[in-house]
Design a protein around this motif. Structure first.
Motif, short mmCIF file in Angstrom:
data_model
loop_
_atom_site.label_atom_id
_atom_site.label_comp_id
_atom_site.label_asym_id
_atom_site.label_seq_id
_atom_site.Cartn_x
_atom_site.Cartn_y
_atom_site.Cartn_z
N ALA A 47 -80.87 -44.74 -89.01
CA ALA A 47 -82.36 -44.66 -88.90
C ALA A 47 -82.69 -45.16 -87.35
O ALA A 47 -82.33 -46.24 -87.03
N GLN A 48 -83.46 -44.24 -86.75
CA GLN A 48 -83.80 -44.51 -85.38
C GLN A 48 -85.39 -44.37 -85.16
O GLN A 48 -85.79 -43.22 -85.99
N HIS A 49 -86.10 -44.98 -84.61
CA HIS A 49 -87.50 -44.67 -84.39
C HIS A 49 -87.87 -44.53 -82.98
O HIS A 49 -89.07 -44.52 -82.72
N LYS A 50 -86.91 -44.25 -82.15
CA LYS A 50 -87.27 -43.82 -80.68
C LYS A 50 -87.38 -42.38 -80.70
O LYS A 50 -87.08 -41.71 -81.56
N PRO B 77 -76.62 -32.46 -83.34
CA PRO B 77 -77.62 -32.26 -84.78
C PRO B 77 -76.92 -31.53 -85.86
O PRO B 77 -75.78 -30.91 -85.49
N ASP B 78 -77.72 -30.96 -86.73
CA ASP B 78 -77.20 -30.24 -87.80
C ASP B 78 -77.16 -28.65 -87.14
O ASP B 78 -77.67 -28.58 -86.27
N PHE B 79 -75.74 -28.03 -87.55
CA PHE B 79 -75.42 -26.84 -86.89
C PHE B 79 -76.10 -25.78 -87.82
O PHE B 79 -76.51 -25.75 -88.67
N TYR B 80 -75.92 -24.45 -87.14
CA TYR B 80 -76.30 -23.19 -87.90
C TYR B 80 -75.61 -22.15 -86.67
O TYR B 80 -75.32 -22.32 -85.69
N GLY B 81 -75.12 -21.01 -87.31
CA GLY B 81 -74.44 -19.93 -86.81
C GLY B 81 -73.28 -19.46 -87.78
O GLY B 81 -73.11 -19.98 -88.94
N PRO B 82 -72.60 -18.36 -87.07
CA PRO B 82 -71.48 -17.70 -87.88
C PRO B 82 -70.59 -18.99 -88.57
O PRO B 82 -70.15 -19.91 -87.73
N TYR B 83 -69.99 -18.76 -89.70
CA TYR B 83 -69.28 -19.62 -90.32
C TYR B 83 -69.64 -20.76 -90.70
O TYR B 83 -68.81 -21.82 -91.28
N ALA B 84 -70.79 -21.33 -90.19
CA ALA B 84 -71.20 -22.70 -90.39
C ALA B 84 -71.95 -22.44 -91.45
O ALA B 84 -73.07 -22.81 -91.92
N TYR C 62 -82.94 -38.89 -95.39
CA TYR C 62 -83.56 -39.67 -94.59
C TYR C 62 -83.74 -38.79 -93.44
O TYR C 62 -84.98 -38.99 -92.81
N LEU C 63 -82.97 -38.04 -92.90
CA LEU C 63 -82.93 -37.11 -91.64
C LEU C 63 -84.00 -36.28 -92.00
O LEU C 63 -84.23 -35.55 -90.87
N THR C 64 -84.38 -35.78 -93.08
CA THR C 64 -85.30 -34.89 -93.05
C THR C 64 -86.90 -35.17 -93.14
O THR C 64 -87.90 -34.60 -93.19
N GLU C 65 -86.81 -36.85 -93.03
CA GLU C 65 -88.08 -37.36 -93.34
C GLU C 65 -88.31 -38.27 -91.90
O GLU C 65 -89.59 -38.09 -91.29
N THR C 66 -87.23 -38.66 -91.41
CA THR C 66 -87.45 -39.39 -90.05
C THR C 66 -86.29 -38.94 -89.16
O THR C 66 -85.32 -39.69 -88.72
N PRO C 67 -86.53 -37.79 -88.48
CA PRO C 67 -85.10 -36.98 -87.98
C PRO C 67 -84.75 -37.88 -86.69
O PRO C 67 -85.60 -38.52 -86.03
N VAL C 68 -83.52 -37.80 -86.47
CA VAL C 68 -82.85 -38.51 -85.24
C VAL C 68 -82.81 -37.31 -84.10
O VAL C 68 -82.04 -36.31 -84.44
#
Length: 323
Positions: A115-118, A157-164, A271-277
């Protein structure tokens, strides 16, 4: 780099890495479990050698790694087996790289940062993971850094794209292309990063081609943080999709985890959906150049097009994607 081995070549990032390496004239050994899928993806590519095998079988990986300069680790083990597979796999790769005098390029996520807050996280941020998966990713890093193998650790960060397909955004898109009610994981008001796989591959291959980039960590951010609401709006504009999109909360994930092992393992990462890095690309921009970026609308359109072509149920799609 004349020859590379890509482990996990049939996954989203692995596929993009193979394509990027080939585009730069590098010979590639594409390694994954499924031979038929590898053939479907790369059989017509003269610079790609297909190797179907198990990354936890050292002899198979060693054979595939003969003569390679760089081993790209783009393996995506299922969450429930992370504590068993990841560190064993890293030990195997280090031994093989040492024997082959090869380098290792690790496709990493943001879990080790904890968890990061910067506002934005640079490569020198203190890594204090508070989840089991974050601890495993940090242990993987430490194994690489403690070895004699030149290594490249790239955080995405989280990916998106073909075959992901094992990504949060895929969970939404898969039902959109079937014209069914869809889910969006996390709150739609929180701005998060989603990286198009081909952008990540361009940045990583560029780093892998530079000797002075090794034995360092690099952060590769997305175009910009974007809210779920903005993503959903783009999806509707591109497809004419009218079905409802339900927000999946941490409480709902926890409930589903009572019945599904994957969902149980996913709870701690919510937690990454609430306080993203959010990653800073300043180091890459300063030392390499502009971070490759595809506009979200363009990347989502291309991903939806691939999914529609792949899915046997696309005939129920309300409209075609806008050209």
């Amino acid at each position: 780099m004349k020859k590379a081995l890509v482990l996990g070549a049939s996954g989203g990032m692995g596929y993009a890495l193979v394509r990027e390496l080939v585009s730069r004239g590098v010979d590639v050994v594409a390694f994954a479990r499924g031979k038929e899928k590898l053939k479907a993806l790369f059989e017509k590519e003269s610079k790609v050698t297909i190797y179907a095998g198990d990354v936890l079988t050292e002899g198979e990986v060693s054979q595939a790694a003969q003569g390679v300069d760089v081993i790209f680790h783009a393996i995506n083990f299922p969450y429930p087996v992370w504590n068993v597979t990841h560190l064993i796999c890293m030990d195997i790769l280090i031994r093989i790289a040492e024997a082959q005098q090869a380098k290792i390029a690790l496709v990493d996520n943001i879990y080790a940062y904890g968890a990061q807050h910067k506002e934005k996280i640079s490569e020198d941020a203190q890594k204090e993971p508070h989840t089991k998966k974050g601890e495993i990713r940090l242990a993987m890093e430490d194994k690489l850094k403690d070895s004699n193998v030149p290594s490249l650790i790239v955080h995405f960060p989280d990916f998106y794209g073909p075959y992901a397909e094992n990504t949060m955004l895929y969970e939404t898109l898969k039902n959109v292309v079937r014209n069914k009610s869809a889910n969006f994981v996390g709150g739609v008001q929180v701005a998060r990063e989603y990286l198009y796989t081909f952008d990540g591959a361009k940045a990583m291959v560029e780093l892998a081609l530079r000797d002075d980039a090794y034995n360092q960590n690099w952060n590769i951010p997305a175009v910009y943080p974007i809210t779920g609401g903005e993503v959903i709006k783009m999806i509707r504009e591109e497809t004419g999709y009218q079905k409802s999109i339900r927000t999946v909360s941490k409480t709902m994930i926890r409930f589903l985890g009572m019945f599904q092992p994957f969902m149980k393992e996913m709870v701690e990462m919510m937690y990454l959906t609430e306080t993203p890095v959010i990653l800073s690309g300043k180091k890459y921009e300063t030392e390499i150049g502009p971070v490759p970026t595809t506009p979200y609308q363009e990347g989502i359109k291309a991903t939806l097009k691939w999914m529609m072509e792949k899915d046997s149920k696309v005939s129920s799609m309300p409209t075609t994607i806008n050209r």
